[in-house]
Design a protein around this motif. Structure first.
Motif, PDB file in Angstrom:
ATOM      1  N   ASP A  95     -32.829 -43.281  47.318  1.00 20.43           N
ATOM      2  CA  ASP A  95     -33.275 -42.208  46.430  1.00 20.43           C
ATOM      3  C   ASP A  95     -32.558 -40.892  46.741  1.00 20.43           C
ATOM      4  O   ASP A  95     -32.252 -40.121  45.835  1.00 20.43           O
ATOM      5  CB  ASP A  95     -34.793 -42.021  46.519  1.00 20.43           C
ATOM      6  N   SER A  96     -32.271 -40.639  47.994  1.00 18.49           N
ATOM      7  CA  SER A  96     -31.573 -39.400  48.351  1.00 18.49           C
ATOM      8  C   SER A  96     -30.083 -39.477  48.015  1.00 18.49           C
ATOM      9  O   SER A  96     -29.404 -38.461  47.972  1.00 18.49           O
ATOM     10  CB  SER A  96     -31.767 -39.071  49.825  1.00 18.49           C
ATOM     11  N   MET A  97     -29.581 -40.682  47.738  1.00 20.39           N
ATOM     12  CA  MET A  97     -28.172 -40.892  47.388  1.00 20.39           C
ATOM     13  C   MET A  97     -27.974 -40.918  45.880  1.00 20.39           C
ATOM     14  O   MET A  97     -26.944 -41.364  45.397  1.00 20.39           O
ATOM     15  CB  MET A  97     -27.668 -42.211  47.983  1.00 20.39           C
ATOM     16  N   ALA A  98     -28.940 -40.498  45.113  1.00 19.62           N
ATOM     17  CA  ALA A  98     -28.865 -40.448  43.649  1.00 19.62           C
ATOM     18  C   ALA A  98     -28.781 -41.836  43.015  1.00 19.62           C
ATOM     19  O   ALA A  98     -28.158 -42.022  41.991  1.00 19.62           O
ATOM     20  CB  ALA A  98     -27.710 -39.572  43.189  1.00 19.62           C
ATOM     21  N   ASN A  99     -29.404 -42.821  43.653  1.00 20.52           N
ATOM     22  CA  ASN A  99     -29.514 -44.167  43.077  1.00 20.52           C
ATOM     23  C   ASN A  99     -28.187 -44.752  42.613  1.00 20.52           C
ATOM     24  O   ASN A  99     -28.029 -45.141  41.468  1.00 20.52           O
ATOM     25  CB  ASN A  99     -30.501 -44.168  41.913  1.00 20.52           C
ATOM     26  N   PHE A 100     -27.222 -44.838  43.491  1.00 15.92           N
ATOM     27  CA  PHE A 100     -25.938 -45.429  43.131  1.00 15.92           C
ATOM     28  C   PHE A 100     -26.136 -46.821  42.551  1.00 15.92           C
ATOM     29  O   PHE A 100     -26.881 -47.626  43.074  1.00 15.92           O
ATOM     30  CB  PHE A 100     -25.025 -45.538  44.365  1.00 15.92           C
ATOM     31  N   GLN A 101     -25.455 -47.100  41.474  1.00 20.89           N
ATOM     32  CA  GLN A 101     -25.520 -48.419  40.854  1.00 20.89           C
ATOM     33  C   GLN A 101     -24.397 -49.288  41.408  1.00 20.89           C
ATOM     34  O   GLN A 101     -23.319 -48.815  41.698  1.00 20.89           O
ATOM     35  CB  GLN A 101     -25.366 -48.298  39.330  1.00 20.89           C
ATOM     36  N   GLN A 102     -24.648 -50.574  41.483  1.00 21.43           N
ATOM     37  CA  GLN A 102     -23.640 -51.511  41.935  1.00 21.43           C
ATOM     38  C   GLN A 102     -24.132 -52.930  41.710  1.00 21.43           C
ATOM     39  O   GLN A 102     -25.293 -53.140  41.390  1.00 21.43           O
ATOM     40  CB  GLN A 102     -23.321 -51.311  43.405  1.00 21.43           C
ATOM     41  N   SER A 103     -23.242 -53.886  41.894  1.00 18.95           N
ATOM     42  CA  SER A 103     -23.667 -55.272  41.745  1.00 18.95           C
ATOM     43  C   SER A 103     -24.583 -55.618  42.913  1.00 18.95           C
ATOM     44  O   SER A 103     -24.265 -55.351  44.061  1.00 18.95           O
ATOM     45  CB  SER A 103     -22.454 -56.196  41.719  1.00 18.95           C
ATOM     46  N   ALA A 104     -25.709 -56.184  42.575  1.00 13.30           N
ATOM     47  CA  ALA A 104     -26.722 -56.452  43.592  1.00 13.30           C
ATOM     48  C   ALA A 104     -26.448 -57.746  44.337  1.00 13.30           C
ATOM     49  O   ALA A 104     -26.170 -58.770  43.728  1.00 13.30           O
ATOM     50  CB  ALA A 104     -28.103 -56.502  42.959  1.00 13.30           C
ATOM     51  N   ALA A 105     -26.522 -57.677  45.635  1.00 12.04           N
ATOM     52  CA  ALA A 105     -26.511 -58.880  46.453  1.00 12.04           C
ATOM     53  C   ALA A 105     -27.936 -59.423  46.406  1.00 12.04           C
ATOM     54  O   ALA A 105     -28.869 -58.700  46.057  1.00 12.04           O
ATOM     55  CB  ALA A 105     -26.120 -58.531  47.885  1.00 12.04           C
ATOM     56  N   VAL A 106     -28.109 -60.653  46.735  1.00 12.36           N
ATOM     57  CA  VAL A 106     -29.453 -61.222  46.704  1.00 12.36           C
ATOM     58  C   VAL A 106     -29.859 -61.574  48.122  1.00 12.36           C
ATOM     59  O   VAL A 106     -29.233 -62.422  48.760  1.00 12.36           O
ATOM     60  CB  VAL A 106     -29.511 -62.463  45.793  1.00 12.36           C
ATOM     61  N   TYR A 107     -30.879 -60.923  48.610  1.00 13.06           N
ATOM     62  CA  TYR A 107     -31.435 -61.207  49.928  1.00 13.06           C
ATOM     63  C   TYR A 107     -32.674 -62.052  49.715  1.00 13.06           C
ATOM     64  O   TYR A 107     -33.527 -61.722  48.889  1.00 13.06           O
ATOM     65  CB  TYR A 107     -31.748 -59.905  50.679  1.00 13.06           C
ATOM     66  N   LYS A 108     -32.771 -63.123  50.437  1.00 16.33           N
ATOM     67  CA  LYS A 108     -33.819 -64.101  50.164  1.00 16.33           C
ATOM     68  C   LYS A 108     -35.232 -63.593  50.426  1.00 16.33           C
ATOM     69  O   LYS A 108     -36.180 -64.193  49.958  1.00 16.33           O
ATOM     70  CB  LYS A 108     -33.552 -65.384  50.951  1.00 16.33           C
ATOM     71  N   ASP A 109     -35.396 -62.495  51.137  1.00 18.84           N
ATOM     72  CA  ASP A 109     -36.749 -62.004  51.399  1.00 18.84           C
ATOM     73  C   ASP A 109     -37.096 -60.752  50.597  1.00 18.84           C
ATOM     74  O   ASP A 109     -38.064 -60.075  50.895  1.00 18.84           O
ATOM     75  CB  ASP A 109     -36.939 -61.744  52.898  1.00 18.84           C
ATOM     76  N   ILE A 110     -36.340 -60.441  49.536  1.00 22.97           N
ATOM     77  CA  ILE A 110     -36.599 -59.275  48.696  1.00 22.97           C
ATOM     78  C   ILE A 110     -37.065 -59.776  47.332  1.00 22.97           C
ATOM     79  O   ILE A 110     -36.422 -60.619  46.720  1.00 22.97           O
ATOM     80  CB  ILE A 110     -35.332 -58.415  48.530  1.00 22.97           C
ATOM     81  N   VAL A 111     -38.161 -59.207  46.842  1.00 18.04           N
ATOM     82  CA  VAL A 111     -38.765 -59.697  45.610  1.00 18.04           C
ATOM     83  C   VAL A 111     -38.345 -58.894  44.391  1.00 18.04           C
ATOM     84  O   VAL A 111     -37.946 -59.461  43.382  1.00 18.04           O
ATOM     85  CB  VAL A 111     -40.314 -59.682  45.742  1.00 18.04           C
ATOM     86  N   THR A 112     -38.404 -57.577  44.447  1.00 17.76           N
ATOM     87  CA  THR A 112     -38.186 -56.771  43.245  1.00 17.76           C
ATOM     88  C   THR A 112     -36.733 -56.325  43.103  1.00 17.76           C
ATOM     89  O   THR A 112     -36.005 -56.182  44.087  1.00 17.76           O
ATOM     90  CB  THR A 112     -39.077 -55.516  43.251  1.00 17.76           C
ATOM     91  N   GLN A 113     -36.343 -56.080  41.869  1.00 21.29           N
ATOM     92  CA  GLN A 113     -34.989 -55.589  41.590  1.00 21.29           C
ATOM     93  C   GLN A 113     -34.794 -54.193  42.180  1.00 21.29           C
ATOM     94  O   GLN A 113     -33.716 -53.857  42.667  1.00 21.29           O
ATOM     95  CB  GLN A 113     -34.713 -55.567  40.088  1.00 21.29           C
ATOM     96  N   LYS A 114     -35.855 -53.380  42.164  1.00 26.97           N
ATOM     97  CA  LYS A 114     -35.779 -52.030  42.733  1.00 26.97           C
ATOM     98  C   LYS A 114     -35.412 -52.107  44.213  1.00 26.97           C
ATOM     99  O   LYS A 114     -34.561 -51.364  44.691  1.00 26.97           O
ATOM    100  CB  LYS A 114     -37.129 -51.327  42.533  1.00 26.97           C
ATOM    101  N   ASN A 143     -40.468 -42.266  46.399  1.00 27.96           N
ATOM    102  CA  ASN A 143     -41.033 -43.253  45.486  1.00 27.96           C
ATOM    103  C   ASN A 143     -41.718 -44.411  46.198  1.00 27.96           C
ATOM    104  O   ASN A 143     -42.530 -45.105  45.609  1.00 27.96           O
ATOM    105  CB  ASN A 143     -39.945 -43.788  44.554  1.00 27.96           C
ATOM    106  N   PHE A 144     -41.401 -44.629  47.455  1.00 30.47           N
ATOM    107  CA  PHE A 144     -42.026 -45.717  48.197  1.00 30.47           C
ATOM    108  C   PHE A 144     -43.448 -45.375  48.629  1.00 30.47           C
ATOM    109  O   PHE A 144     -44.197 -46.257  49.034  1.00 30.47           O
ATOM    110  CB  PHE A 144     -41.178 -46.111  49.416  1.00 30.47           C
ATOM    111  N   VAL A 145     -43.844 -44.110  48.530  1.00 27.01           N
ATOM    112  CA  VAL A 145     -45.216 -43.704  48.844  1.00 27.01           C
ATOM    113  C   VAL A 145     -46.019 -43.856  47.559  1.00 27.01           C
ATOM    114  O   VAL A 145     -45.843 -43.088  46.618  1.00 27.01           O
ATOM    115  CB  VAL A 145     -45.279 -42.246  49.364  1.00 27.01           C
ATOM    116  N   THR A 146     -46.880 -44.853  47.524  1.00 26.30           N
ATOM    117  CA  THR A 146     -47.565 -45.195  46.276  1.00 26.30           C
ATOM    118  C   THR A 146     -49.055 -44.885  46.280  1.00 26.30           C
ATOM    119  O   THR A 146     -49.766 -45.288  45.371  1.00 26.30           O
ATOM    120  CB  THR A 146     -47.364 -46.690  45.961  1.00 26.30           C
TER     121      THR A 146
END
Length: 179
Positions: A73-92, A49-52
């Motif tokens: 993506d190869s891990m079947a998109n495990f869900q979990q509480s998201a940590a917030v990294y200051k240099d990441i913009v999108t929720q994905k 999915n990262f190849v756009t």
């Protein structure tokens, strides 16, 4: 030497279940790849999915964010509480990065950032693939193979990872060098 997308794709394909007949990936620049089936498999299973763009760009160096997305993506998109990294913009990106970091696949940085745009070296990628294998309890050595000619140049932090991947015939170079 920097890790290339094609190395990531082939390594990830080797880590997943056996290759099956897959839809052909629509990328216009992969017709000459020796292992096109790996790209097709990963595309068909929504791991690229990262190849756009319409080009796969197999020689382009991957970023940490792209690498996290590939593993996620190869891990079947495990869900979990998201940590917030200051240099990441999108929720994905947050979801992917949090998942791989919590599972010990990718290392964290002490400054509260992920360094998403940093390029991944071949050694870094080897450690990440090894950590991925460890997460799934697949990190044992499979076979004895000759050492790389440049084995002494591999950093101590990556040496075990490189040896295990070599024994599994992942990230193998035809010239006998890890580089």
């Amino acid at each position: 030497m920097r890790c290339k997308k094609i190395a990531a794709v082939l390594a990830a394909a080797a880590l997943m279940t056996a290759l099956s007949v897959s839809a052909k990936a629509p990328y216009q620049d992969i017709s000459s790849l020796a292992d096109r089936s790996a790209v097709d498999y990963l595309y068909d299973n929504r791991c690229l999915n990262f190849v756009t763009t319409s080009d796969f760009l197999p020689s382009q160096i991957m970023t940490r964010s792209e690498t996290a997305q590939l593993f996620y993506d190869s891990m079947a998109n495990f869900q979990q509480s998201a940590a917030v990294y200051k240099d990441i913009v999108t929720q994905k990106e947050q979801d992917a990065i949090t998942a791989v970091m919590k599972r010990g696949i990718m290392p964290a940085f002490d400054d509260g950032s992920f360094h998403a745009k940093d390029l991944v070296t071949r050694e870094d990628f080897a450690v990440m693939v090894y950590n991925y294998l460890k997460y799934y309890h697949l990190s044992d050595t499979d076979s004895v193979v000759p050492a790389y000619a440049d084995e002494s140049a591999i950093s101590p932090k990556a040496r075990v990872a490189v040896q295990v991947l070599r024994s599994k015939h992942i990230m193998v170079r035809s010239n006998g060098m890890f580089q």
